[in-house]
Design an enzyme around this catalytic site. Structure first.
Site, short mmCIF file in Angstrom:
data_model
loop_
_atom_site.label_atom_id
_atom_site.label_comp_id
_atom_site.label_asym_id
_atom_site.label_seq_id
_atom_site.Cartn_x
_atom_site.Cartn_y
_atom_site.Cartn_z
N GLY A 237 -23.32 31.82 30.50
CA GLY A 237 -24.76 31.60 30.48
C GLY A 237 -25.10 30.13 30.38
O GLY A 237 -24.28 29.30 29.98
N GLY B 46 -28.76 27.66 29.53
CA GLY B 46 -30.18 27.63 29.21
C GLY B 46 -30.65 26.24 28.92
O GLY B 46 -29.94 25.25 29.16
N SER C 201 -31.01 24.82 26.12
CA SER C 201 -30.34 24.13 25.02
C SER C 201 -28.88 23.83 25.28
O SER C 201 -28.29 23.00 24.59
CB SER C 201 -30.46 24.98 23.74
N GLY C 202 -28.27 24.50 26.26
CA GLY C 202 -26.88 24.20 26.55
C GLY C 202 -26.20 25.30 27.32
O GLY C 202 -26.82 26.25 27.79
N VAL D 133 -23.16 28.34 27.52
CA VAL D 133 -22.52 29.32 26.66
C VAL D 133 -21.25 29.81 27.34
O VAL D 133 -21.28 30.19 28.52
CB VAL D 133 -23.45 30.52 26.35
N LYS E 292 -21.63 28.18 22.16
CA LYS E 292 -22.72 27.42 22.79
C LYS E 292 -22.46 25.93 22.59
O LYS E 292 -22.33 25.46 21.46
CB LYS E 292 -24.08 27.78 22.18
N ASP F 91 -39.31 31.48 20.37
CA ASP F 91 -38.82 31.56 21.75
C ASP F 91 -38.32 32.98 22.04
O ASP F 91 -37.23 33.16 22.57
CB ASP F 91 -37.72 30.54 21.98
#
Length: 1012
Positions: free
Chosen positions: A714, A716, A718-719, A721, A735, A844
């Site tokens: 994944g 996103g 923020s970073g 995964v 993450k 969020d």
């Protein structure tokens, strides 16, 4: 001859005139309407009746004409789903009096010249619930006939133009829910003709309420909630003699409530909650003879409850969360209308009025956290209306009134932390609608009645700290919604009914400090407790062996079996659990301590078992090499050791070769940053700091080696995964945050570890540890086999990320699983909002942040934007007052009020969760090209559901076609919950605790529903 020719010509002219009249085209008003229609996008298909072949538009949808002259007087396209700029061409119809275009998708700026042509005749202008931006259009005295102006729920910004204070005929002005940020518009106090003034939910610059407000002598409704009002209430409010509804809630008002507020002699509702008002309530409030709703809660009011106020025929009296004291005037019991009484969190004392409830249709009584004493009034349920009885944290005594069994509609009972005595009436246990029962810390006695089988709505059963005796009745096993049982610190005896494992949703079972005997004889069915997180059976008289099946419960994190008579060996399977607490001390356990527990960390958890032995020689005797089975174990160990050494040699060789290729081969599947990071970790040139939050062994080098594109699952905001497989064979999610060291990264990193590092809940993802170096920030979580809900709902098979489990993800989710996921995620958020102290807001919430394990249990994840909520007068170390510096969250999920107030609270999470529910029901993304210019799931669903026509057909149209039609009734019920959660006004959204209750009812057929 000339005369004949002229006669023939005249005859031809007559025939031409007749022929022309018989085929006349659409009149002028209709032509204007068709011309304007061509500039709009009729996405709702509601303007198909507008046809050029008609003579007049008077029969067209949304059009009304003057019956005398056939001219258009009204254009009402409310909820027609039309898209485009403001249709200023409508104003070319000189007879137009009513222009209503609310609940559409009109956008961009609304300039003054667009409305200028309407100035002469327009009486009503409604442009509410659209997408207009920029400053409000100038309006002034030239709008001589304008009586109603409604610009609610748009994105207008700036200030209110001075011209609005010079509208000569205006009676109703609605500017609610915009982005108006100037000082409060004092100019509006010139409008003596006003009957309604609604400016609520605008982020005005902190301003006082103008003293000239008393000039509005015709005002009936004043709604100024959440307008950043400060200062004291002006004395002039007493001049609002016609006022019916006075709402200044959720502001920063201070000082006392002026005594001349009694001048509002026609007031029916006064809302002053969530301010900083102080002083005593004025006795003069008793002069408001028509007052039915009074709410001054969440202030700093002192003094006693005036007898004059208590003597009014109030329907609702809310004074909670103040500093009031004294007794409750007995006259309150004479009120024939009282349905809601909320006095909690004050310093009231004495007894409640003896006959409270005898004359009133009381539905909600909350007097918790005061100093009340004596018996509860015996007639609280005389009218059989009471739904919530909340009296905890007082000094009430005596027995419960028998009349409580008459409250068949009771839903919530919280009477803990008092001095009640006696037995519980048998029928009280079986109230069928009670979903929350808390009797803890009293002096009740007797047994739990078998009639508890009737409490089929019960979800939490909390009776700890009493003198209850007898056995746990097997009838409790039929309460399928029950997920918390806490009967600790009583005198309950007998064996545990084996049918407790029928409670598949059970999350917490606490029976410590009782006299329970027998064995845990339901080993074979323990596996049904897939949601159990806490099991505490300590300080009883349980015997027999500890069931090894406990080691396979997937989310058990708290296990306390101490101070019993358990015997036999400690099951090695218990080491499979990811425990935050283990206590097996003070039993009769024997044999070798399993290797997973043979560490200093668990010493205190195993003491008091003289028969245990260890291989390490600390705190317990060394195990004899000749103890039972030791020889066989040693032989087996020798063979295993030989095999392990061989495997280690092979792994060492393969690892060395892999590291060599990783270091020097450019196309090895890792980018340069990953290679450099692994190299630094292996060479130990930059030391790591690891903080563990769970007893899962995670080595940094193992984690770093897995940060490759092949393991990416994944990505996103923020970073990235990754999936990392540990030496134990277990998988974890790692993450890696972007841009380590930047302030925004550090803030998200700190929020994640501060939040997840201290909370535990079965529906919140578990943070195992974090790893920090100078240049890298890693967060390690439990791995969710089925990815995120967003992936499940929306991604095509070829969009699945490579690191997922073999076989990929299912293409669709069954309806049963969707309901289960919705309830699970709601429970996680309810825990954050209601059970954490102080509460936590996620900020969020979205489908991609709801993760699914192998059994499709939901876990709320990604707390990088989370914030802890504090009282409105408190600030954290950084001076945070609850207002964010910028909008945070994901497009399509952000609550409308959050976008402009930048204030966080639970209601913004609830809105976002409502969008997730809409995704589950419709199968669509929050932003989808199929919505046309709307591009917003909430708007699209509202238009489809409320734009008229056949409602059932429209609802069918929006439901996910992948779900069989037999579930459409349940889908509609979840849709109802979603629409509540996404209400435009925060005050209308239910709490997350209520959302959980509503979702639990989704699968229950409703009488009268179109589909059962």
């Amino acid at each position: 001859m000339i005369g004949i020719r002229w006669s023939r010509l005249a005859l031809l002219l007559v025939f031409f005139a007749i022929f022309s009249g018989s085929s006349s085209s659409l009149n002028t008003d209709g032509q204007i309407l068709l011309e304007v229609k061509s500039t709009l996008n009729d996405t709702g298909g509601r303007l198909t009746s507008w046809k050029a072949s008609d003579e007049t538009p008077c029969t067209w949808t949304g059009i009304a004409c003057d019956s005398a002259n056939g001219r258009v007087e009204s254009i009402d396209l409310t909820g027609f789903a039309v898209t485009g700029d403001f249709p200023n061409g409508f104003c070319r119809i000189s007879t137009l009096k009513n222009l209503s275009l609310g609940f559409n998708n009109l956008r961009n700026r609304l300039v003054s010249r667009d409305l200028a042509l309407c100035a002469g005749s327009l009486r009503l202008l409604n442009l509410s619930n659209n997408y207009f931006v920029g400053p409000l259009p100038e309006l002034g005295s030239e709008f001589t006939t304008l009586m109603t102006l409604d610009l609610t729920m748009n994105n207008f910004s700036g200030g209110v133009p001075d011209g609005y204070g010079r509208l000569p005929a205006i009676k109703e002005m609605y500017l609610v829910g915009n982005l108006l940020s100037s000082a409060f518009p004092a100019i509006l106090t010139n409008l003596t003709t006003l009957v309604v003034l609604s400016l609520a939910y605008n982020p005005f610059k902190p301003s006082p309420l103008p003293p000239e407000i008393g000039n509005l002598i015709n005002l009936r409704i004043l709604w100024l909630s959440n307008c950043n009002l400060i200062g004291s209430l002006p004395e002039s409010v007493g001049g609002l003699v016609e006022l019916r509804d006075f709402d200044l809630s959720q502001n920063g008002l201070s000082g006392v409530i002026p005594s001349n507020i009694s001048g509002m002699r026609n007031a029916k509702q006064i809302e002053l909650y969530a301010n900083h008002l102080s002083g005593s309530l004025p006795e003069s409030l008793g002069n408001l003879k028509f007052l039915t709703y009074f709410d001054a809660s969440q202030n700093e009011i002192t003094g006693s409850l005036p007898e004059t106020l208590a003597g009014l025929s109030l329907i609702s009296l809310n004074l909670n969360e103040n500093q009031m004291e004294g007794i409750i005037p007995p006259v309150l019991e004479m009120n024939p209308s009282l349905t809601e009484l909320k006095l909690f969190m004050n310093n009231f004392s004495g007894q409640l009025p003896r006959r409270l409830g005898r004359n009133s249709p009381l539905q909600l009584l909350d007097v918790s956290s005061n100093r009340f004493e004596g018996n509860l009034p015996p007639d609280l349920c005389s009218m059989k209306k009471l739904q919530m009885l909340i009296v905890f944290n007082n000094q009430f005594s005596g027995e419960l009134p028998e009349s409580l069994v008459l409250c068949t509609g009771m839903q919530r009972i919280r009477i803990q932390n008092n001095r009640f005595v006696g037995t519980i009436p048998p029928a009280f246990w079986g109230l069928s609608r009670v979903n929350f029962l808390e009797l803890s810390n009293n002096n009740f006695e007797g047994s739990i009645s078998p009639q508890i089988a009737g409490a089929r709505s019960l979800t939490q059963f909390l009776i700890s700290g009493n003198n209850f005796s007898g056995t746990i009745p097997p009838e409790m096993c039929s309460l399928s919604l029950l997920y918390v049982i806490d009967a600790s610190r009583n005198h309950i005896s007998g064996a545990l009914p084996s049918c407790l494992t029928y409670l598949k949703g059970l999350q917490k079972l606490n029976l410590q400090e009782n006299q329970i005997t027998g064995e845990l004889n339901f080993s074979s069915s323990i596996s049904s407790w897939k949601e159990l997180t806490e099991l505490n059976l300590s300080k009883n008289r349980l015997s027999g062996s500890i069931p090894s099946q406990l080691g396979y419960l997937p989310v058990l994190t708290y296990l306390d079996l101490s101070d019993n008579l358990f015997s036999g060996e400690i099951p090695s399977e218990l080491a499979n659990l990811k425990l935050n607490k283990l206590n097996l001390s003070d039993n009769e356990l024997v044999g070798r301590i399993p290797s997973g527990f043979d560490t200093p960390f668990y010493i205190s958890s195993l003491l008091g078992n003289p028969g245990l032995c260890t291989t390490k020689g600390k705190n317990f005797p060394l195990c004899s090499p000749f103890d039972s089975g030791a020889i066989r174990r040693h032989a087996k160990t020798a063979w295993i050791l030989t095999g392990v050494l061989s495997i280690v040699a092979v792994i060492f060789f393969v690892t060395s070769l892999w590291l060599y290729r990783t270091r020097y081969q450019q196309e090895g599947g890792m980018d340069e940053i990953d290679r450099a990071m692994i190299g630094r970790a292996i060479r130990k040139t930059r030391p790591w700091k690891q903080t563990s939050f769970s007893r899962v062994g995670v080595a940094e080098e193992d984690v770093m080696a897995c940060l490759t594109e092949e393991n990416l699952v994944g990505m996103g905001a923020s970073g990235k995964v990754y999936r990392a497989r540990l030496k134990t064979g277990e998988s974890v999610a790692v993450k890696r945050l972007w841009d380590a060291g930047k302030p925004e990264t550090e803030l998200g990193f700190r929020a994640e570890i501060d939040t997840l590092g201290r909370i535990r809940h079965t529906n919140i993802v578990k943070l195992l540890c974090c790893c920090v170096s100078n240049e890298v920030r890693l967060l390690v979580y439990e791995f969710m086999e089925n990815g995120s809900l967003g992936e499940m709902l929306h991604d095509r098979p070829d969009e699945k990320v490579k690191g997922r489990a073999a076989g990929g993800l299912p293409k669709e989710l069954s309806w049963e699983r969707r309901v289960r996921i919705a309830i699970g995620a709601a429970q996680g958020l309810a825990y954050l909002h209601h059970d954490c102290v102080p509460p936590i807001v996620h900020r969020d919430v979205k489908s991609n942040n709801i993760l699914l394990d192998g059994e499709f249990n939901a876990r709320v994840a990604d707390f990088g934007l989370a914030r802890i909520l504090r009282r409105r007068d408190a600030k954290d170390a950084d001076g945070d007052d609850g207002r964010m510096s910028e909008v945070a969250g994901s497009y399509g999920y952000i609550a409308p009020e959050y976008a402009y107030t930048l204030k966080v609270n639970e209601k913004s999470d609830i809105y976002s969760f409502g969008v997730v529910l809409l995704e589950l029901v419709t199968g669509k993304r929050p932003i989808d090209p199929s919505f046309g210019d709307t591009k917003d799931l909430v708007k699209w669903v509202n238009q489809e559901c409320f734009s008229g026509g056949n409602a059932a057909a429209q609802v069918d149209h929006i439901l996910d076609s992948r779900i069989p039609q037999r579930f459409h009734g349940e889908m509609e019920r979840m849709l109802d919950v979603a629409l509540l959660c996404t209400s435009a006004l925060p005050i209308n959204r239910p709490s997350m605790r209520k959302v959980v209750e509503l979702l639990r009812d989704v699968r229950k057929p409703r009488i009268g529903s179109r589909r059962n």
